[in-house]
Write a protein that holds these residues in place. Structure first.
Motif, mmCIF file in Angstrom:
data_model
loop_
_atom_site.group_PDB
_atom_site.id
_atom_site.type_symbol
_atom_site.label_atom_id
_atom_site.label_comp_id
_atom_site.label_asym_id
_atom_site.label_seq_id
_atom_site.Cartn_x
_atom_site.Cartn_y
_atom_site.Cartn_z
ATOM 1 N N UNK A 152 23.494 9.994 16.021
ATOM 2 C CA UNK A 152 23.155 8.904 16.928
ATOM 3 C C UNK A 152 21.709 8.959 17.357
ATOM 4 N N UNK A 153 21.222 10.158 17.592
ATOM 5 C CA UNK A 153 19.826 10.338 17.992
ATOM 6 C C UNK A 153 18.891 9.935 16.847
ATOM 7 N N UNK A 159 18.858 6.190 16.588
ATOM 8 C CA UNK A 159 18.064 5.605 17.669
ATOM 9 C C UNK A 159 16.571 5.747 17.375
ATOM 10 N N UNK A 160 16.172 6.893 16.866
ATOM 11 C CA UNK A 160 14.764 7.104 16.521
ATOM 12 C C UNK A 160 14.334 6.182 15.381
ATOM 13 N N UNK A 161 15.209 6.005 14.402
ATOM 14 C CA UNK A 161 14.884 5.110 13.294
ATOM 15 C C UNK A 161 14.725 3.670 13.780
ATOM 16 N N UNK A 162 15.597 3.246 14.694
ATOM 17 C CA UNK A 162 15.472 1.899 15.259
ATOM 18 C C UNK A 162 14.174 1.758 16.043
ATOM 19 N N UNK A 195 11.563 12.656 14.092
ATOM 20 C CA UNK A 195 12.561 12.479 13.028
ATOM 21 C C UNK A 195 12.432 13.580 11.979
ATOM 22 N N UNK A 196 11.204 13.882 11.585
ATOM 23 C CA UNK A 196 10.965 14.929 10.594
ATOM 24 C C UNK A 196 11.446 16.278 11.108
ATOM 25 N N UNK A 197 11.139 16.552 12.366
ATOM 26 C CA UNK A 197 11.542 17.832 12.963
ATOM 27 C C UNK A 197 13.059 17.968 13.010
ATOM 28 N N UNK A 198 13.747 16.881 13.364
ATOM 29 C CA UNK A 198 15.193 16.928 13.490
ATOM 30 C C UNK A 198 15.871 17.043 12.128
ATOM 31 N N UNK A 199 15.346 16.337 11.131
ATOM 32 C CA UNK A 199 16.016 16.289 9.834
ATOM 33 C C UNK A 199 15.564 17.370 8.855
#
Length: 56
Positions: free
Chosen positions: A5-6, A9-12, A49-53
């Protein structure tokens, strides 16, 4: 909020910032400072996003 979900949300948010940048560029007299600020925010979102993925 779940990780998925996070990420969604970041992608949106990233897409919304891109839309705002393009909208500002479409003005007869685009505000370069506003565009720069939007680009910085967009980069911050992309970095998160990069850090999370990124694989651990």
């Amino acid at each position: 909020m779940t990780t998925e979900g996070h990420i969604a949300a970041l992608e949106r948010r990233h897409q919304e910032l891109e839309r705002q940048i393009e909208q500002e560029r479409g003005h007869l007299t685009p505000d370069d400072l506003k565009i720069a600020a939007l680009k910085r925010k967009k980069l911050e979102v992309k970095d998160e996003l990069t850090r999370i993925t990124a694989p651990a």
